[in-house]
Design an enzyme around this catalytic site. Structure first.
Site, PDB file in Angstrom:
ATOM      1  N   SER A  81       0.787  -1.235   0.000  1.00 60.07           N
ATOM      2  CA  SER A  81       0.000   0.000   0.000  1.00 60.07           C
ATOM      3  C   SER A  81       0.817   1.283   0.000  1.00 60.07           C
ATOM      4  O   SER A  81       0.247   2.372  -0.135  1.00 60.07           O
ATOM      5  CB  SER A  81      -0.963   0.003   1.184  1.00 60.07           C
ATOM      6  OG  SER A  81      -2.003  -0.920   0.945  1.00 60.07           O
ATOM      7  N   TYR A 175     -10.754   2.038   5.571  1.00 62.84           N
ATOM      8  CA  TYR A 175      -9.707   1.737   4.589  1.00 62.84           C
ATOM      9  C   TYR A 175     -10.248   0.800   3.512  1.00 62.84           C
ATOM     10  O   TYR A 175     -10.819  -0.246   3.805  1.00 62.84           O
ATOM     11  CB  TYR A 175      -8.525   1.083   5.304  1.00 62.84           C
ATOM     12  CG  TYR A 175      -7.258   1.042   4.494  1.00 62.84           C
ATOM     13  CD1 TYR A 175      -6.314   2.052   4.598  1.00 62.84           C
ATOM     14  CD2 TYR A 175      -6.996  -0.016   3.631  1.00 62.84           C
ATOM     15  CE1 TYR A 175      -5.141   2.019   3.862  1.00 62.84           C
ATOM     16  CE2 TYR A 175      -5.830  -0.054   2.889  1.00 62.84           C
ATOM     17  CZ  TYR A 175      -4.898   0.959   3.008  1.00 62.84           C
ATOM     18  OH  TYR A 175      -3.745   0.931   2.261  1.00 62.84           O
ATOM     19  N   SER A 176     -10.054   1.180   2.255  1.00 65.72           N
ATOM     20  CA  SER A 176     -10.549   0.369   1.146  1.00 65.72           C
ATOM     21  C   SER A 176      -9.633   0.497  -0.061  1.00 65.72           C
ATOM     22  O   SER A 176      -9.428   1.600  -0.588  1.00 65.72           O
ATOM     23  CB  SER A 176     -11.968   0.805   0.758  1.00 65.72           C
ATOM     24  OG  SER A 176     -12.412   0.102  -0.394  1.00 65.72           O
TER      25      SER A 176
END
Length: 371
Positions: A81, A175-176
């Site tokens: 991420s 969070y996605s």
């Protein structure tokens, strides 16, 4: 797994200067050794950059379980991420260029891409859109079935769109990964070029990040010097270094090193990539501790974390099967990135083991910056 790790070498190298942290008794080497011996990581790496840009590199453990393979200092890892921060920078550059507006709906640029026309570019960047995370429905725990499959970005969006919103747009943080796949599509729509090319030209070449790259379609191997990555597959700790990262795409596809992450985040926070007005927007945060880690606050592609010695460190972090990375950069330019070659809890296979190992990685970043 732990027996295999016993007695392996730890090394430290210095690049560009002689940072005091590398020379004294406050070296992070002890913490890296602890990550290997006490928290079950096969290997742990750290890149420590002082305010003038000098960087020290540290390594502990083995790159490959079952044989003697000392971890390469500054070896490449899957960034996970952390990719989101690179995507956010490109989006904010497009904002500065007048090509994207933060508070316009994403459907203005990508008509019909999501069901709710209220979701804005800012909400995607800050994970307040309410969109479900497609990754929750991929079966990552059964990674072997996912590992060699190629996904088109729109497939990932379709998975998310098959489920209802988690909450009203803008209501709170959740969070996605879906948010950043949409932002990748936004970049491509606005520029007419691949998101990978935009990141390469606008960031990687600009900063000379030669160890960071976006793997091409179908490329499963990591080039150059790298750490092997491990993940628990069907209850067995498995080498998952070779994998198709397309399921992560603009939410997590990059490959990088600790030193390059330090350089990147220092450049972002130093105003070298994004104009001051847009950087100020990136630094406006919401509480994200419930979805990330204690003390975390999420901006626009940047995460701040409270330091035990006072103040904050900025970065992002990344978790992807085989790897975890955590970066902290202070406002005076000091930076630390820690990388391990297994998701926390891989060795023990328990949630408590994962919690302790995750906390130990964060603690290594904190203690190094605070010393």
């Amino acid at each position: 797994m732990r027996k295999t790790l016993t007695g392996l070498l730890a090394v430290a190298l210095m690049i560009g200067g002689t940072p005091a942290v590398a020379m004294g008794h406050h070296s992070p080497q002890r913490e890296l050794n602890g990550l290997v011996r006490e928290n079950g990581f096969p290997a742990a790496l750290a890149a420590v950059t002082v305010a003038d840009g000098g960087t020290a590199l540290f390594a502990a453990g083995t790159s490959e379980l079952g044989r003697y393979a000392p971890a390469p200092a500054n070896g490449r890892v899957r960034a996970g991420s952390n990719t989101k921060a690179f995507v956010a920078v490109v989006v904010m550059q497009l904002v500065a260029e007048g090509k994207v507006e933060l508070d316009r709906p994403i459907t203005r640029y990508l008509p019909g891409v999501v069901k709710d026309d209220r979701i804005t570019v800012r909400q995607l960047l800050q994970h307040t859109s309410g969109l479900p995370d497609y990754a929750d429905y991929l079966g990552i725990d059964q990674f072997e079935s996912l590992r060699h499959r190629y996904f088109e970005p729109h497939e990932l969006i379709d998975i998310a769109n098959a489920h209802p919103l988690l909450h009203a747009p803008g209501e709170k943080f959740a969070y996605s990964n879906t948010n950043y796949v949409l932002l990748g599509l936004l970049i491509q729509q606005v520029t007419g070029r691949p998101v990978s090319e935009q990141i390469d030209q606008r960031i990687l070449r600009e900063l000379g990040l030669r160890d960071t790259y976006w793997p091409g379609v179908g490329v499963e191997r990591i080039r150059g010097r790298y750490l092997h990555g491990y993940f628990r597959v069907n209850g067995v700790v498995t080498d998952v270094t070779e994998a198709d990262p397309s399921w992560a795409w603009a939410a997590g596809q990059l490959i990088t090193t600790g030193k390059d992450l330090n350089t990147f985040f220092r450049a972002v926070l130093g105003g070298k990539l994004v104009p001051s007005a847009q950087l100020a927007e990136m630094r406006k945060t919401v509480d994200s501790s419930a979805g990330m880690w204690p003390g975390a606050e999420y901006g626009l592609g940047l995460v701040s974390t409270r330091l035990s010695c006072g103040g904050k460190a900025w970065g992002h972090g990344g978790d992807i099967p085989g790897y975890e990375t955590r970066t902290g950069v202070t406002d005076d330019g000091r930076a630390v990135t820690v990388a391990v070659n297994a998701v926390p809890g891989t060795a023990e296979g328990t949630s408590e083991g994962a919690r302790q190992a995750r906390a130990a990685v964060l603690s290594t970043v904190d203690s190094t910056l605070c010393r």
